[in-house]
Design an enzyme around this catalytic site. Structure first.
Site, PDB file in Angstrom:
ATOM      1  CB  SER A 241      -0.903  -0.002   1.237  1.00 58.20           C
ATOM      2  OG  SER A 241      -1.876   1.011   1.148  1.00 58.20           O
ATOM      3  CD  GLN A 263      -2.244   4.043   2.926  1.00 59.17           C
ATOM      4  OE1 GLN A 263      -2.067   3.036   2.263  1.00 59.17           O
ATOM      5  NE2 GLN A 263      -3.436   4.408   3.363  1.00 59.17           N
ATOM      6  CG  HIS A 266      -1.928  -1.244   4.998  1.00 56.38           C
ATOM      7  ND1 HIS A 266      -3.069  -2.001   5.067  1.00 56.38           N
ATOM      8  CD2 HIS A 266      -2.332   0.005   4.645  1.00 56.38           C
ATOM      9  CE1 HIS A 266      -4.121  -1.257   4.772  1.00 56.38           C
ATOM     10  NE2 HIS A 266      -3.703  -0.036   4.512  1.00 56.38           N
ATOM     11  CD  GLU A 331      -2.971   1.521  -2.770  1.00 58.93           C
ATOM     12  OE1 GLU A 331      -3.872   0.681  -2.634  1.00 58.93           O
ATOM     13  OE2 GLU A 331      -1.946   1.531  -2.057  1.00 58.93           O
ATOM     14  CG  HIS A 332      -4.295   5.489  -1.149  1.00 60.91           C
ATOM     15  ND1 HIS A 332      -3.543   4.408  -0.708  1.00 60.91           N
ATOM     16  CD2 HIS A 332      -5.562   5.032  -1.305  1.00 60.91           C
ATOM     17  CE1 HIS A 332      -4.329   3.353  -0.594  1.00 60.91           C
ATOM     18  NE2 HIS A 332      -5.556   3.705  -0.950  1.00 60.91           N
ATOM     19  CG  ASP A 365      -8.388   2.511   3.106  1.00 57.35           C
ATOM     20  OD1 ASP A 365      -8.165   2.465   1.889  1.00 57.35           O
ATOM     21  OD2 ASP A 365      -7.482   2.586   3.955  1.00 57.35           O
ATOM     22  CD  GLU A 419      -3.193  -7.371 -43.216  1.00 55.96           C
ATOM     23  OE1 GLU A 419      -3.842  -8.413 -42.959  1.00 55.96           O
ATOM     24  OE2 GLU A 419      -3.241  -6.345 -42.507  1.00 55.96           O
ATOM     25  CG  HIS A 424      -8.623 -12.709 -44.603  1.00 54.35           C
ATOM     26  ND1 HIS A 424      -7.976 -13.887 -44.358  1.00 54.35           N
ATOM     27  CD2 HIS A 424      -8.978 -12.201 -43.388  1.00 54.35           C
ATOM     28  CE1 HIS A 424      -7.920 -14.091 -43.054  1.00 54.35           C
ATOM     29  NE2 HIS A 424      -8.532 -13.085 -42.443  1.00 54.35           N
TER      30      HIS A 424
END
Length: 434
Positions: A241, A263, A266, A331-332, A365, A419, A424
């Protein structure tokens, strides 16, 4: 603290090299874990229920004889919900309501249009049929993870949501099971680890195969999710985190210190960084850290995290702070400023932006509404928070009219010839008249 949290200055000649070293996180694999996970996946894929029961009994100290012994009936979820205090039940329901209200705005709808010659084109949006939700169990239990993963799946219209949650020693977490009841989880199996991921990915005699697996877990779970990707979808393999706070020197240093702690608690690999334009405020935050840290129940974890991966960084101005934030892609991100709204547009890379002194990350959160499953390890540069869109898939719709085939056929044939794909080209030309 046994050592000072590092203090950096953006004016230092080696600043960016030091910053990049601080941000570096090797999510390398542990050979012992990888080998164990490989064996578990192979066993579950080969023998199904037998392997799941064997590993669950061994790792979680249970004595199950059949998978039925490991599935919780709906009554068990309802009983867990009823067992909560009024305050817990109300908080859980209010958080769920807010998360659902936010995610309902994310739901995509099918669309189409018709061209002048009658050709019809569009996109059909459909929910996944079945999703597996992994939830850590025992004492490391997170009912908020149930809300954040189950609710967007249900809003998307997923037909069946299967939750797996280990119960080591038979220990069940009432909040987790209550969250499953509130969010409408369809089936719950008390299994965990790599064997649970394998059961969801491959299916067994009793546990149906899912289309996607979401939710956090330990190193064994992360390894298993990486390995089954392709057989099923996964949400992400998340790293530690992270929080990045940008401060203009306003606000309360105790608030900033505690946001960094939130944080860091964690685990020791979590990362908490402050970018601040005011050297005096950095000193005050440091003093708050030293004063508040001894009061924290998880003091040792916070201390190790701040020493190993944390930093208090003096920057020249807020423009530079935003540029560094985009390099970090956290992340935050907390914009802890008086005029925070003015700086939102400067941020390109962040999992979630918390604007102003009152927008503490902890609210995100649990109950603000947006999803707390966010990209880590700089992946916010190219990925997004978990959302309803992760549980929906898109199918292209193509209905070419006869007139449209006359126009599109020659175009496709020319490109196909270029191609070297003659079948095709001929397939397209067959529809062209004349």
């Amino acid at each position: 603290m046994s050592e000072q949290i590092r203090r950096l200055d953006s004016r230092d000649g080696d600043f960016f090299a030091t910053l990049d070293a601080l941000l570096a996180f090797e999510s390398g694999t542990d050979e012992k874990i990888e080998n164990a996970v490989t064996d578990i996946l192979n066993a579950v894929r080969t023998t199904g229920d037998v392997a799941v029961i064997e590993y669950t009994n061994r790792f979680d100290r249970l004595d199950a004889r059949h998978i039925a012994d490991l599935e919780l009936p709906r009554e068990a979820l309802d009983e867990a919900l009823a067992s909560l205090s009024d305050a817990q039940r109300q908080a859980l329901q209010l958080a769920a309501d807010r998360v659902e209200a936010y995610h309902r705005r994310q739901r995509a709808e099918s669309w189409e249009y018709t061209e002048a010659d009658g050709t019809r084109l569009g996109q059909i949006v459909t929910p996944l049929d079945r999703v597996g939700l992994y939830v850590p169990g025992g004492r490391a239990a997170y009912p908020s993870s149930v809300l954040m993963n189950a609710i967007p799946a249900k809003v998307a219209g997923v037909k069946e949501l299967i939750m797996v949650v280990p119960t080591p020693g038979g220990e069940r977490n009432a909040l987790v099971l209550a969250a499953a009841a509130i969010t409408g989880v369809d089936r719950v199996f008390t299994i965990g680890g790599a064997q649970a991921v394998a059961a969801l990915a491959y299916g067994t005699q009793s546990i149906p195969q899912v289309d996607k697996i979401v939710g956090p877990g330990n190193a064994y779970v992360a390894s298993a999710k990486r390995r089954v990707f392709g057989t099923v979808g996964i949400d992400m393999v998340a790293g530690p985190s992270e929080v990045l706070v940008i401060s203009d020197g306003s606000g309360d240093p105790d608030w900033v210190a505690m946001d960094l702690f939130a944080q860091a608690e964690h685990d020791e690999l979590a990362q908490s960084i402050l970018l601040c334009t005011d050297a005096d405020f950095i000193d005050r935050v440091y003093a708050s850290i030293e004063t508040l840290l001894p009061t924290m129940p998880r003091q040792d974890t916070i201390d190790a995290s701040l020493r190993n991966r944390g930093a208090l960084i003096k920057v020249n101005d807020l423009d530079e702070a935003c540029a560094i934030a985009n390099r970090i892609a956290p992340e935050h991100l907390e914009l802890s400023m008086e005029q925070a709204e003015e700086w939102i547009g400067k941020i390109r890379h962040a999992g979630a932006i918390f604007v102003g002194h009152w927008s503490v990350e902890a609210l995100g959160d649990y109950c603000a509404g947006p999803n707390h499953v966010l990209p880590t390890m700089r992946s916010a540069r190219f990925s997004s928070p978990l959302g309803v869109y992760d549980f929906q898939k898109r199918t292209s719709l193509i209905q070419v009219s006869e007139a449209g085939a006359q126009h599109l056929g020659p175009i496709a044939a020319i490109l196909a010839d270029g191609e070297g794909l003659q079948a095709h080209a001929r397939s397209a030309r067959y529809r062209v008249k004349g």
